[in-house]
Motif scaffolding. Structure first.
Motif, PDB file in Angstrom:
ATOM      1  N   LEU A 109       0.869  -1.141  -0.089  1.00 46.15           N
ATOM      2  CA  LEU A 109      -0.079   0.082   0.001  1.00 46.15           C
ATOM      3  C   LEU A 109       0.833   1.267  -0.163  1.00 46.15           C
ATOM      4  O   LEU A 109       0.157   2.283  -0.340  1.00 46.15           O
ATOM      5  CB  LEU A 109      -1.065   0.289   1.294  1.00 46.15           C
ATOM      6  CG  LEU A 109      -2.164  -0.949   1.154  1.00 46.15           C
ATOM      7  CD1 LEU A 109      -2.731  -0.963   2.416  1.00 46.15           C
ATOM      8  CD2 LEU A 109      -3.079  -0.549  -0.140  1.00 46.15           C
ATOM      9  N   ILE A 110       2.091   1.192   0.420  1.00 43.05           N
ATOM     10  CA  ILE A 110       2.675   2.304   0.477  1.00 43.05           C
ATOM     11  C   ILE A 110       3.856   2.430  -0.863  1.00 43.05           C
ATOM     12  O   ILE A 110       4.074   3.227  -1.370  1.00 43.05           O
ATOM     13  CB  ILE A 110       3.854   2.347   1.831  1.00 43.05           C
ATOM     14  CG1 ILE A 110       2.988   2.548   3.073  1.00 43.05           C
ATOM     15  CG2 ILE A 110       4.933   3.289   1.775  1.00 43.05           C
ATOM     16  CD1 ILE A 110       3.662   2.162   4.353  1.00 43.05           C
ATOM     17  N   ILE A 111       4.569   1.275  -1.246  1.00 41.52           N
ATOM     18  CA  ILE A 111       5.338   1.011  -2.315  1.00 41.52           C
ATOM     19  C   ILE A 111       4.550   1.371  -3.692  1.00 41.52           C
ATOM     20  O   ILE A 111       5.260   2.076  -4.490  1.00 41.52           O
ATOM     21  CB  ILE A 111       6.238  -0.240  -2.154  1.00 41.52           C
ATOM     22  CG1 ILE A 111       6.967  -0.167  -1.168  1.00 41.52           C
ATOM     23  CG2 ILE A 111       6.978  -0.396  -3.445  1.00 41.52           C
ATOM     24  CD1 ILE A 111       7.693  -1.520  -0.654  1.00 41.52           C
ATOM     25  N   LEU A 131       4.417   4.601  -8.453  1.00 39.51           N
ATOM     26  CA  LEU A 131       3.689   5.030  -9.574  1.00 39.51           C
ATOM     27  C   LEU A 131       3.860   6.573  -9.420  1.00 39.51           C
ATOM     28  O   LEU A 131       4.213   7.429 -10.668  1.00 39.51           O
ATOM     29  CB  LEU A 131       2.108   4.776  -9.341  1.00 39.51           C
ATOM     30  CG  LEU A 131       1.721   3.394  -9.700  1.00 39.51           C
ATOM     31  CD1 LEU A 131       0.282   3.175  -9.472  1.00 39.51           C
ATOM     32  CD2 LEU A 131       2.088   2.845 -11.018  1.00 39.51           C
ATOM     33  N   ALA A 132       3.866   7.141  -8.441  1.00 44.87           N
ATOM     34  CA  ALA A 132       4.109   8.723  -8.506  1.00 44.87           C
ATOM     35  C   ALA A 132       5.341   9.133  -8.980  1.00 44.87           C
ATOM     36  O   ALA A 132       5.680   9.920  -9.763  1.00 44.87           O
ATOM     37  CB  ALA A 132       4.040   9.500  -7.159  1.00 44.87           C
ATOM     38  N   LEU A 133       6.526   8.318  -8.703  1.00 47.38           N
ATOM     39  CA  LEU A 133       7.889   8.614  -8.987  1.00 47.38           C
ATOM     40  C   LEU A 133       8.029   8.500 -10.491  1.00 47.38           C
ATOM     41  O   LEU A 133       8.432   9.219 -11.306  1.00 47.38           O
ATOM     42  CB  LEU A 133       8.713   7.752  -8.465  1.00 47.38           C
ATOM     43  CG  LEU A 133      10.142   7.766  -8.567  1.00 47.38           C
ATOM     44  CD1 LEU A 133      10.652   9.270  -7.986  1.00 47.38           C
ATOM     45  CD2 LEU A 133      11.157   6.846  -7.666  1.00 47.38           C
ATOM     46  N   ALA A 134       7.149   7.181 -11.062  1.00 46.11           N
ATOM     47  CA  ALA A 134       7.294   7.023 -12.785  1.00 46.11           C
ATOM     48  C   ALA A 134       6.653   8.227 -13.301  1.00 46.11           C
ATOM     49  O   ALA A 134       7.074   8.559 -14.290  1.00 46.11           O
ATOM     50  CB  ALA A 134       6.744   5.750 -12.674  1.00 46.11           C
TER      51      ALA A 134
END
Length: 76
Positions: free
Chosen positions: A8-10, A15-18
């Motif tokens: 749930l964290i990773i 996705l946000a980093l990508a």
């Protein structure tokens, strides 16, 4: 069905980093294209020795300080 709290964290962070990397890549491509389009010509005034640039591709450009027409010194 149980979901591991670590997922749930990773997953959202990955996705946000990508998405951020993709946005940075698009911005870089656009800025390179914009820089290639803008070719400036360097001029030097014979009267007041002012060095200036102009994006118009003309053989002569008017000096911003004294107004004299000058020939191009170098084209970028």
């Amino acid at each position: 069905m149980l979901i591991d709290p670590l997922h749930l964290i990773i997953l959202p962070m990955a996705l946000a980093l990508a998405a951020l990397f993709f946005a940075a890549w698009l911005y870089d491509i656009r800025s390179v294209r914009r820089r290639k389009k803008k070719k400036e010509t360097v001029y030097r005034c014979m009267d007041c020795h002012c060095i200036y640039t102009d994006t118009h591709h003309t053989p002569l450009a008017r000096c911003p300080k004294c107004g004299k027409q000058n020939a191009a010194v170098r084209q970028r």
